[in-house]
Design a protein around this motif. Structure first.
Motif, PDB file in Angstrom:
ATOM      1  N   VAL B  35     -50.966  81.248  49.269  1.00  0.00           N
ATOM      2  CA  VAL B  35     -51.901  82.268  49.738  1.00  0.00           C
ATOM      3  C   VAL B  35     -51.066  83.475  50.125  1.00  0.00           C
ATOM      4  N   VAL B  82     -38.837  87.590  45.819  1.00  0.00           N
ATOM      5  CA  VAL B  82     -39.026  86.905  47.089  1.00  0.00           C
ATOM      6  C   VAL B  82     -39.778  85.594  46.938  1.00  0.00           C
ATOM      7  N   PRO B  85     -38.119  81.969  44.746  1.00  0.00           N
ATOM      8  CA  PRO B  85     -37.346  80.896  45.369  1.00  0.00           C
ATOM      9  C   PRO B  85     -38.181  79.898  46.175  1.00  0.00           C
ATOM     10  N   VAL B  86     -39.360  80.308  46.676  1.00  0.00           N
ATOM     11  CA  VAL B  86     -40.126  79.358  47.498  1.00  0.00           C
ATOM     12  C   VAL B  86     -41.275  78.723  46.723  1.00  0.00           C
ATOM     13  N   PRO B  90     -41.727  73.685  50.111  1.00  0.00           N
ATOM     14  CA  PRO B  90     -42.633  73.298  51.192  1.00  0.00           C
ATOM     15  C   PRO B  90     -43.685  74.383  51.445  1.00  0.00           C
ATOM     16  N   GLU B  91     -44.890  73.931  51.773  1.00  0.00           N
ATOM     17  CA  GLU B  91     -45.991  74.874  52.016  1.00  0.00           C
ATOM     18  C   GLU B  91     -45.632  75.913  53.074  1.00  0.00           C
ATOM     19  N   LEU B  92     -45.054  75.418  54.158  1.00  0.00           N
ATOM     20  CA  LEU B  92     -44.824  76.268  55.320  1.00  0.00           C
ATOM     21  C   LEU B  92     -43.892  77.431  54.983  1.00  0.00           C
ATOM     22  N   ASN B  93     -42.868  77.161  54.146  1.00  0.00           N
ATOM     23  CA  ASN B  93     -41.915  78.217  53.814  1.00  0.00           C
ATOM     24  C   ASN B  93     -42.596  79.374  53.102  1.00  0.00           C
ATOM     25  N   VAL B  95     -45.740  80.209  53.228  1.00  0.00           N
ATOM     26  CA  VAL B  95     -46.621  80.906  54.176  1.00  0.00           C
ATOM     27  C   VAL B  95     -45.803  81.874  55.024  1.00  0.00           C
ATOM     28  N   ILE B  96     -44.663  81.394  55.519  1.00  0.00           N
ATOM     29  CA  ILE B  96     -43.853  82.240  56.401  1.00  0.00           C
ATOM     30  C   ILE B  96     -43.283  83.432  55.635  1.00  0.00           C
ATOM     31  N   VAL B  97     -42.896  83.215  54.375  1.00  0.00           N
ATOM     32  CA  VAL B  97     -42.355  84.326  53.583  1.00  0.00           C
ATOM     33  C   VAL B  97     -43.415  85.401  53.369  1.00  0.00           C
ATOM     34  N   GLY B 100     -43.847  87.281  56.500  1.00  0.00           N
ATOM     35  CA  GLY B 100     -42.741  88.200  56.701  1.00  0.00           C
ATOM     36  C   GLY B 100     -42.949  89.481  55.911  1.00  0.00           C
ATOM     37  N   LEU B 101     -43.395  89.321  54.662  1.00  0.00           N
ATOM     38  CA  LEU B 101     -43.703  90.492  53.835  1.00  0.00           C
ATOM     39  C   LEU B 101     -44.794  91.328  54.489  1.00  0.00           C
TER      40      LEU B 101
END
Lengths: 387, 293
Positions: B35, B82, B85-86, B90-93, B95-97, B100-101
């Protein structure tokens, strides 16, 4: 006992394999005695060890507050409320694997409760007010947690983001009661005489309201971290980790996933409520503008930079949140931007840091250092075994 | 009666924009299971680029073209640099990326364009049509908004239905391994998906800006939530669902705005989202429940 998993492969730190977060957080929240191979000066008993750390930190905090000026004392208050909320969030996200972007809204619940209760003609004792703020926020957290327990990953992020956007609207809707756009000003509680006496004997000066609030903030921070640290090292913390890493196995072992997820949310919300209460005292104002999405995302930034699941990391991240913007604001103003624009530079940096940390060191600051240390030790042990 | 008609009209129009935004989220979700929480900020920065051009004397249409082009480039660059790589991590990574954007891009708007609100002039008249002495909440500009959204939807449908590229994109979303074996450049398709989604998002940003007439760097904050809710209503997986979800949400929020109060729109969105997620986690139109690992 700690359930530390030593990284299976040397590529565990940087590679984004599916078990990277669990390895990373396991490294980030390994107990210090484990991380140093048991050659620690601190006692082995968890409770004793945490008590020793608590006392050392308390003494350090008093020295820090007494040796610095009032401006810095005020900054310490800011660090304290960020760190309390970040500590609660790191337990939820790092240990239990539930992301929450709604902690800013939960802080608003605690903050508004404090503001309303302090506004009374005969305000209750401060400790009762704080407990009320914590209790009410825990209740809200329980409701959110029940809804969140069935969601995961992006769904949970979206739902809690909706909470962060929606909840401040209540303050606008009930504007007679909650002060609308202007918010509520918070009256500073009176300093008790014993506090004045103690400060006199310590540093010979007469304390101000700012100093009193700084001491309250630090006390709240230390108590919260002490409780959270014990919880993380207990059966409760282990269960949360089990729920995060191995849903199926945990369920087979008789762990009720939903219950434990809600519990994690309640504990985390309680910390957010206390953080909101401290924020109300430190900022002396609770307004919808203080509890925007930006606050929630800042908390997330703090715990990701520090290392998910590490209280020390949450504290380091919170210190960055308070002091980095001032550095960058000065830099921006030297490039002749106006103050509001210069203030935004720090958020550009936060965002970039979040992305970079997630791409290159998902374990964050504390976790990466721990991982490197563990790997070095494993190599040494391997060399000894071969030699 | 007049209020009800106008609220319904307003709901359909805002719903159309929510639908476009939800469509952008769904495009990305289908192909990468991510998402994109930065969607709103990305749309906002392209809108501000267009606004700078328009304020510099260019026509609205030049601004719109540049905004869409900027969205295309931004989406592709973000995916390549960006997100790649993710992806599949993992889902959480992921989401956090994207969060961050979101933080970085939104703050970048303030740094580049200032924090003050700016007037955004709509391309067409915003004065409502009148039927006798009955003022409708329908103006030439809202017709343009509806038309633009409709055009985008038809365009995307045609792309996925009738072109080889669309087929390749659907194949990559359906099964990456199989698509690779059949010679689809999956990486390129993912980049293209992000680029297309960013274009649709940019369009939604431009349309919203014309509706609200004043834009600030944070003007898309609420929209990311509304777009997400609309997409979840439709199940996050189906473009048709996103459109229907967007319209339903637009109507619901319009009635809340009219009959309850503007302040509670965010809460209403939250309640709708939670109810849908708890009652029908797969969206309103889901028939079979697949077990998610």
């Amino acid at each position: 006992m700690s359930d530390l998993q030593t990284p299976a492969s040397p590529a565990g730190a940087g590679a984004a394999s599916s078990d990277a977060p669990s390895t990373a957080t396991a490294a980030a929240n390994a107990s210090s005695a484990q991380a140093t191979g048991g050659r620690s000066l601190l006692p082995r008993n968890t409770l004793l060890r945490h008590l020793v750390v608590l006392v050392i930190c308390a003494v350090g905090a008093v020295l820090l507050l007494e040796s610095t000026d009032l401006g810095f004392n005020a900054q310490v208050g800011y660090v304290a409320f960020y760190a309390i909320a970040a500590g609660g969030l790191t337990v939820l996200t790092g240990l239990n694997g539930q992301i929450s972007l709604g902690h800013g809204a939960l802080m608003a619940v605690g903050g508004y409760t404090t503001a309303l209760l302090l506004d009374a003609d005969e305000p209750l004792p401060l400790i009762v007010i704080f407990l009320a703020a914590v209790a009410l926020t825990s209740l809200v957290g329980a409701i959110v947690g029940v809804a969140a327990a069935r969601l995961h990953g992006p769904y949970l992020a979206g739902a809690t983001l909706a909470l962060a956007v929606g909840l401040p609207g209540l303050a606008l809707y009930y504007n007679e009661f909650l002060g609308g756009e202007q918010g509520l000003t918070v009256s500073t509680p009176d300093r008790p005489d014993w506090f004045t006496e103690i400060i006199r004997t310590l540093s010979g000066g007469s304390p101000s309201g700012v100093k009193w609030i700084a001491y309250i903030s630090v006390a709240c921070l230390l108590i919260t971290y002490f409780l959270l640290a014990n919880l993380m090292r207990s059966r409760v913390g282990r269960t949360w980790r089990a729920v995060r890493d191995q849903e199926v196995a945990a369920e087979l072992a008789g762990i009720n996933l939903g219950t434990w997820r809600v519990t994690a949310f309640i504990v985390s919300a309680a910390a957010a409520g206390l953080a909101g209460a401290v924020l109300a005292l430190v900022v002396r104002l609770t307004a919808p503008t203080a509890f925007t999405i930006v606050l929630s995302l800042s908390l997330l930034t703090a715990i990701v930079i520090g290392g998910l699941g590490s209280l020390l990391g949450a504290l380091i991240g919170s210190v960055l949140l308070v002091f980095l913007p001032r550095l960058l604001r000065d830099a921006g103003e030297s490039l002749d931007m106006d103050a509001a624009q210069a203030a935004e530079i720090s958020y550009v940096v936060y965002g970039v840091i979040l992305v970079v940390v997630m791409l290159f060191a998902p374990a964050g600051l504390v976790g990466s250092i721990r991982l490197a240390w563990l790997k070095a030790r494993a190599r040494r042990a391997g060399a000894r075994a071969r030699g | 009666m007049q209020q009800f008609v106008n609220l319904t009209l307003g709901g359909v129009i805002t719903g159309a924009v929510y639908a476009a935004f939800a469509l952008a989220l769904v495009l990305i979700w289908r192909s990468t299971r991510i998402v994109n929480f930065a969607q709103g900020a990305m749309a906002a920065i392209t809108t501000f680029i267009a606004l700078s051009l328009i304020e510099g004397g260019q026509s609205y249409w030049v601004g719109l073209a540049v905004a869409l082009l900027a969205g295309l480039v931004l989406g592709a660059v973000v995916e390549r640099l960006v997100i790649r790589p993710v992806e599949g991590g993992p889902e959480l990574n992921a989401v956090i990326v994207t969060l961050g954007l979101f933080i970085a891009i939104q703050a970048l708007i303030s740094v580049l364009f200032g924090v003050n609100q700016r007037a955004f002039v709509a391309p067409f008249s915003t004065i409502g049509f009148r039927v006798g002495d009955f003022g409708l909440a329908l103006s030439p500009n809202t017709l343009f908004t509806l038309g633009a959204v409709l055009l985008v939807m038809l365009g995307l449908t045609a792309l996925f239905r009738f072109t080889r590229v669309g087929l390749a994109m659907r194949a990559s979303a359906f099964g990456q391994e199989v698509a690779r074996l059949l010679g689809v450049r999956v990486g390129r398709m993912l980049t293209l998906g992000w680029a297309l989604a960013a274009v649709v998002g940019s369009l939604a940003g431009m349309l919203i800006a014309a509706e609200v007439t004043f834009v600030t760097p944070t003007y898309m904050d609420a929209l990311i939530v509304f777009g997400f809710v609309a997409a979840v209503l439709g199940g996050l997986d189906s473009p048709i669902g996103a459109v229907v979800g967007g319209l339903l949400l637009g109507l619901a929020l319009s009635y809340v705005r009219g009959y309850v109060g503007d302040e509670l729109v965010g809460m209403a969105a939250l309640v709708i989202l939670v109810v849908v997620l708890l009652v029908r986690p797969g969206g309103l139109f889901s028939t079979t429940q697949t077990r998610r690992a």
